[in-house]
Design an enzyme around this catalytic site. Structure first.
Site, PDB file in Angstrom:
ATOM      1  N   ASP A 118       0.859  -1.174   0.000  1.00 40.34           N
ATOM      2  CA  ASP A 118       0.000   0.000   0.000  1.00 40.34           C
ATOM      3  C   ASP A 118       0.904   1.235   0.000  1.00 40.34           C
ATOM      4  O   ASP A 118       2.134   1.143   0.014  1.00 40.34           O
ATOM      5  CB  ASP A 118      -0.941  -0.023   1.212  1.00 40.34           C
ATOM      6  CG  ASP A 118      -2.211   0.790   0.976  1.00 40.34           C
ATOM      7  OD1 ASP A 118      -2.222   1.640   0.062  1.00 40.34           O
ATOM      8  OD2 ASP A 118      -3.185   0.584   1.712  1.00 40.34           O
ATOM      9  N   TRP A 119       0.294   2.387   0.009  1.00 37.03           N
ATOM     10  CA  TRP A 119       0.941   3.679  -0.207  1.00 37.03           C
ATOM     11  C   TRP A 119       2.136   3.908   0.729  1.00 37.03           C
ATOM     12  O   TRP A 119       1.962   4.077   1.923  1.00 37.03           O
ATOM     13  CB  TRP A 119      -0.099   4.770  -0.014  1.00 37.03           C
ATOM     14  CG  TRP A 119       0.304   6.142  -0.444  1.00 37.03           C
ATOM     15  CD1 TRP A 119       0.845   7.112   0.349  1.00 37.03           C
ATOM     16  CD2 TRP A 119       0.198   6.696  -1.744  1.00 37.03           C
ATOM     17  NE1 TRP A 119       1.069   8.244  -0.382  1.00 37.03           N
ATOM     18  CE2 TRP A 119       0.674   8.020  -1.679  1.00 37.03           C
ATOM     19  CE3 TRP A 119      -0.263   6.223  -2.976  1.00 37.03           C
ATOM     20  CZ2 TRP A 119       0.711   8.867  -2.789  1.00 37.03           C
ATOM     21  CZ3 TRP A 119      -0.234   7.061  -4.072  1.00 37.03           C
ATOM     22  CH2 TRP A 119       0.251   8.365  -3.968  1.00 37.03           C
TER      23      TRP A 119
END
Length: 729
Positions: free
Chosen positions: A290-291
Site C-alpha cells: 500500500d501507499w
C-alpha cells in the site's frame, strides 16, 4: 522459488523473458510509482499531462513496471476518457522504446465504479451493495466498472475490499461488505466474477486486487492505520476466509495491510504473506504494497533501522511490488541489496515472474497500440438502470411507525439538515477525488435528496439548510417553517471522507445536528429521519422520537432519486442491514456474538440488528425443515423453508439462514449466516426455498488452529423457526 503454475505456453514465455533481463530491469518491474512522477504540474493545464522526459526516465532508464493514480497528486481528480487515452497511449508508446518492450501495468482505485473517469457510472458504496443482499447486482457492478476503466485504457483495479467491517469507528467501514463473513465472501466474489469474467484479458474485462490483506479493518481504537490485535484463531475464522474465496475466484493481485496485527506490520509479516497466502491459500499472483508502506517500516513502525533495511524486510517477507510512490528509492535500494547478496536473486526472479505472469494474463503483451474499448448506447443505458436499481435496493427502512410511509405526493414537506442538498454525502470518499468532498466537481444532472423530492412532489417542499455540510443552519427559521408543513424530513449524517482523514473519536453526532433534531422533534410535527454517511452514527434518542427512520448510508449518484422513490412509495424498500447498528457509542457487538456476550448482565442490544429492514408489505417464513435428522461429518444437508408475501404490496424479501453449533471445543457464535436468497413476491404469493449446507459450513477453527467439523447438535434458524439436526462420526 515459487514460480506461478501456468498454462498455454505463458510459463515458457516468462522463463525466456526472465533469462534476458538485467537485474535493473527485474527490479524495475517490482516498482510502482505515482502518476505525478511522470506528469506535469496541475498548474500547467496540459492537454496531455504526461511529461515525456520524466516518462522516459521512469520506463526506459528505470524500467518501472507499473504506474497508479490520477495525474496531479495530491489534487488528484477524475479525468476525461480522452485525457486517459492520451496518458495510456503515451505510456504504451514509451514502453515500446524500452529494450525488452515490457508493457506497463496501470492501476487505479475504481471502488464504486470508475471513480477517476469523468461521467462514469458511480454505484452505491460497498456497505450499500451489501445491504442489497443481491449478488447479481454486485456482478453487474463489476462488469460495468471493468468496461468503463477499459474504455479509458486502464487495466488494474485496486478493488474489492475483502476486509470485514466489525469496527464501526473505522473510517473505511463503508468500503467493506459489512460485518459478516459469508455476506462479504458472496458479494466480493460476485464482483470479481463480473469484473474479470473467465478471462480478464478480454477487451471489456480487467484484473482486480484484493484489499487489504489481512486484518486491516479491525483496529482496536477504531482509527485508520493503527494496530489490530487479532489472534490466529480469530484471524482464520473471520478475516482470512474472504481472501481465500477471492483467491479461488481468480483475483491475481493482493494489496497488503497498511497497519499491523499483533505487533507485526503487514509489510513485514512473512507468516501472513508467505506461509499462509502462498503455502495455504495457494495464491499464484503478486502482492503489492500500500501507499509508501515499505518506507514506513522505517519512518513510522520503527521496525527497520534504515530505509534500506525496510526494503529488505518487506521483500523477504513476500511483498512483490512496492508502491513507492514518489521516487525511485525502492529501485535503488533493492538493486544494492541484491548486489551485496542480502536479497537473493531467486527472490527477485520469483517476484518478477509473478508480475510478468499477470501482465501476460491481462493481455498486455498482445495489446494493440491505441486500441480502446467502446461502450455501446445499449450498454450505457443498461448501466444507468443497474445503478438506479442498486441504489433502491441498498436503502434500509428501519422504522415506520403507524405506516407513516409512504408519503402522499401532495404532502407538504419541510426538508432540513446538512445532508439534504449535496451529492457528495451520498457518495463518500473515492468519488471524483480521493476524499470525494469537492461538490463543485459533481455532475450537474444528478439529483440531491431535496432536488429529487421537488421533482416528484405535487405538494409544497421547502428547504431550510446551508450550502455546505458544515454551514450553520437557521434552526429558528426551520421551526417557523415547520408550522406550515405536514412532515419534516430531517437529513443528518456525515461529510465525505476516507482513510486517516476520516478518523473520529466518537460515533456521536456533532452537537449542531443534535440541536437541529431536538428542535424539529419539539415542533411535534412527524419527523422522518434520513441518515447518510459511511458509519452508524448514534441516533438512538432521535430515532425513538421520529415517526420514520431511513438508513441511506452511501447510495451513490442515484441515491437522491432512490430515496425519493421510497419516500413516495414509487419503490417498495427491501434493503437489509449488513452491520449491527449500535444503540450506544461503545455498544459495539456484532450479531454473531459469543454466548458470554449475552449472559447474565451482558446483552446484544443494538438499535437495529444485522439483517433488519422493513418493507411496505409483510412477509412470513414457515415450514422450516431439514432433509435428515442425522448426517455424517462428510455429508451435505438440505434445508427447505416457505416464504409468503402476507401484505398488500408487491415486494422483495431476503430470507436469511443462520446456523449454530450447540456445543464445541471452542466457543461458537450464537448464530452465523450461512445462506440467503432474495425473492420477489406478489401479494399472497409464496415460494418454497431450498438451501444446501456443506461440511465447510458446519466447520470452525479448532483448538489446534485447523478447520474441523465436530460431532454434535446443530440448530438451523430462519425467521422465528428453529430446527435441529446432529452430526455423527
Amino acid at each position: 522459488m515459487n514460480i506461478p503454475i501456468l498454462h498455454n505456453g505463458i510459463a515458457n514465455k516468462i522463463e525466456n523473458l526472465l533469462s534476458q533481463m538485467t537485474l535493473e530491469e527485474k527490479v524495475g518491474q517490482m516498482t510502482l510509482i505515482d502518476a505525478s512522477v511522470v506528469t506535469v504540474g496541475e498548474e500547467q493545464k496540459a492537454d496531455n499531462p504526461i511529461d515525456q522526459a520524466k516518462l522516459e526516465e521512469a520506463i526506459v532508464n528505470r524500467h518501472v513496471g507499473a504506474i497508479l493514480n490520477t495525474p496531479y497528486t495530491p489534487h488528484n481528480k477524475a479525468q476525461s476518457v480522452e485525457t486517459w487515452r492520451k496518458i495510456i497511449s503515451s505510456i504504451q508508446k514509451t514502453s515500446g522504446k524500452s529494450r525488452l518492450k515490457i508493457p506497463v501495468l496501470y492501476g487505479i482505485d475504481a471502488i464504486h465504479g470508475a471513480t477517476y473517469i469523468k461521467n462514469a457510472v458511480l454505484f452505491p458504496q460497498a456497505i450499500n451493495m451489501a445491504a442489497t443482499f443481491n449478488p447479481e447486482l454486485s456482478t453487474r457492478e463489476g462488469e460495468i466498472t471493468a468496461r468503463e476503466i477499459r474504455t479509458a485504457g486502464l487495466q488494474w483495479n485496486f478493488y474489492p475490499v475483502m476486509d470485514i467491517g466489525r469496527q464501526p469507528l473505522w473510517p473505511r467501514l463503508w468500503e467493506t461488505y459489512g460485518e459478516d463473513v459469508h455476506l462479504a465472501a458472496v458479494l466480493g466474489t460476485a464482483y470479481i466474477k463480473g469484473h474479470q469474467g473467465d478471462d480478464f484479458s478480454a477487451p471489456d474485462k480487467a484484473s482486480t486486487c484484493l484489499k487489504h490483506y489481512v486484518g486491516y479493518s479491525f483496529p482496536i481504537n477504531g482509527k485508520d492505520r493503527t494496530p489490530a490485535w487479532i489472534g490466529e484463531r480469530m484471524l482464520r475464522e473471520y478475516f482470512l476466509p474472504e481472501f481465500e474465496v477471492g483467491v479461488k475466484a481468480g483475483s491475481p493481485t493482493v494489496m497488503v495491510n497498511s497497519g499491523e496485527v499483533d505487533g507485526i506490520p503487514g509489510h513485514a509479516n512473512y507468516h501472513y504473506l508467505t506461509t499462509i497466502l502462498r503455502g495455504e491459500l495457494d495464491f499464484q499472483g503478486f502482492t503489492v504494497s500500500d501507499w509508501e508502506d515499505i518506507k514506513r517500516l522505517y519512518t513510522r513502525d520503527k521496525l527497520a533501522a534504515t530505509p534500506r533495511e525496510a526494503v529488505k524486510i518487506a521483500v523477504m517477507a513476500g511483498v512483490d511490488m512496492s508502491m513507492v510512490p514518489f521516487d525511485f528509492s525502492f529501485y535503488d535500494l533493492l538493486i544494492d541489496l541484491v548486489k551485496s547478496g542480502e536479497v537473493p536473486i531467486s527472490r527477485i526472479d520469483e517476484a518478477v515472474s509473478r508480475i510478468l505472469t499477470v501482465k501476460y494474463q491481462a493481455g498486455l503483451f498482445e495489446a494493440k497500440p491505441h486500441s480502446f474499448y467502446e461502450e455501446s448506447p445499449v450498454q450505457l443505458a443498461e448501466a444507468a438502470e443497474t445503478n438506479r436499481q442498486a441504489a433502491r435496493e441498498s436503502i434500509v427502512l428501519a422504522k415506520n411507525a403507524n405506516h407513516i410511509l409512504p408519503l402522499k405526493k401532495s404532502a407538504r414537506i419541510l426538508v432540513t439538515g446538512p445532508t439534504a442538498n449535496l451529492l457528495s454525502v451520498m457518495n463518500g470518499g473515492w468519488t471524483i477525488t480521493w476524499q470525494g468532498d469537492d461538490e463543485s466537481l459533481y455532475p450537474k444532472d444528478k439529483l440531491t435528496v431535496l432536488e429529487a423530492l421537488q421533482q416528484k412532489s405535487t405538494g409544497k417542499v421547502t428547504y431550510v439548510g446551508g450550502k455546505y455540510f458544515d454551514e450553520k443552519i437557521n434552526v429558528q427559521k426551520a421551526v417557523e417553517e415547520a408550522k406550515n408543513h405536514d412532515i419534516i424530513l430531517l437529513c443528518l449524517g456525515e461529510k465525505p471522507y476516507t482513510e486517516t482523514i476520516g478518523n473520529i473519536n466518537s460515533l456521536a453526532l456533532d452537537q449542531a445536528q443534535i440541536n437541529l433534531a431536538q428542535a424539529m422533534i419539539a415542533t411535534q410535527k412527524p419527523v422522518i429521519l434520513l441518515m447518510l454517511g459511511g458509519r452508524p452514527r448514534i441516533i438512538s434518542e432521535i430515532a425513538e422520537q421520529s415517526a420514520g427512520v431511513i438508513l441511506g448510508f452511501l447510495p451513490g449518484m442515484e441515491g437522491g432519486g432512490a430515496i425519493a422513490d421510497i419516500l413516495y412509495g414509487y419503490y417498495n424498500p427491501n434493503g437489509k442491514l449488513p452491520i449491527s447498528y449500535p444503540r450506544h457509542t461503545n455498544g459495539i457487538t456484532p450479531y454473531d456474538y459469543k454466548p458470554i456476550e449475552s449472559f447474565e448482565l451482558n446483552t446484544y442490544n443494538p438499535l437495529y440488528p444485522f439483517g433488519h429492514g422493513l418493507s411496505y408489505t409483510t412477509f412470513q417464513t414457515s415450514g422450516l425443515k431439514v432433509e435428515k435428522d442425522k448426517i455424517t461429518r462428510g455429508e451435505n444437508i438440505n434445508i427447505a423453508v416457505n416464504v409468503k408475501n402476507t401484505g398488500s404490496f408487491k415486494g422483495q424479501e431476503t430470507v436469511l439462514l443462520y446456523l449454530n453449533d450447540v456445543a464445541a471445543s471452542v466457543s461458537r457464535p450464537n448464530k452465523q449466516l450461512k445462506a440467503f436468497k432474495k425473492v420477489d413476491l406478489d401479494p399472497g404469493q409464496d415460494e418454497n426455498l431450498s438451501f444446501t449446507l456443506t461440511p465447510h459450513d458446519l466447520s470452525f477453527i479448532g483448538v489446534d488452529l485447523k478447520r474441523i467439523v465436530e460431532p454434535g447438535e446443530f440448530k438451523v434458524m430462519v425467521g422465528k423457526e428453529t430446527v435441529n439436526f446432529s452430526v455423527t462420526r
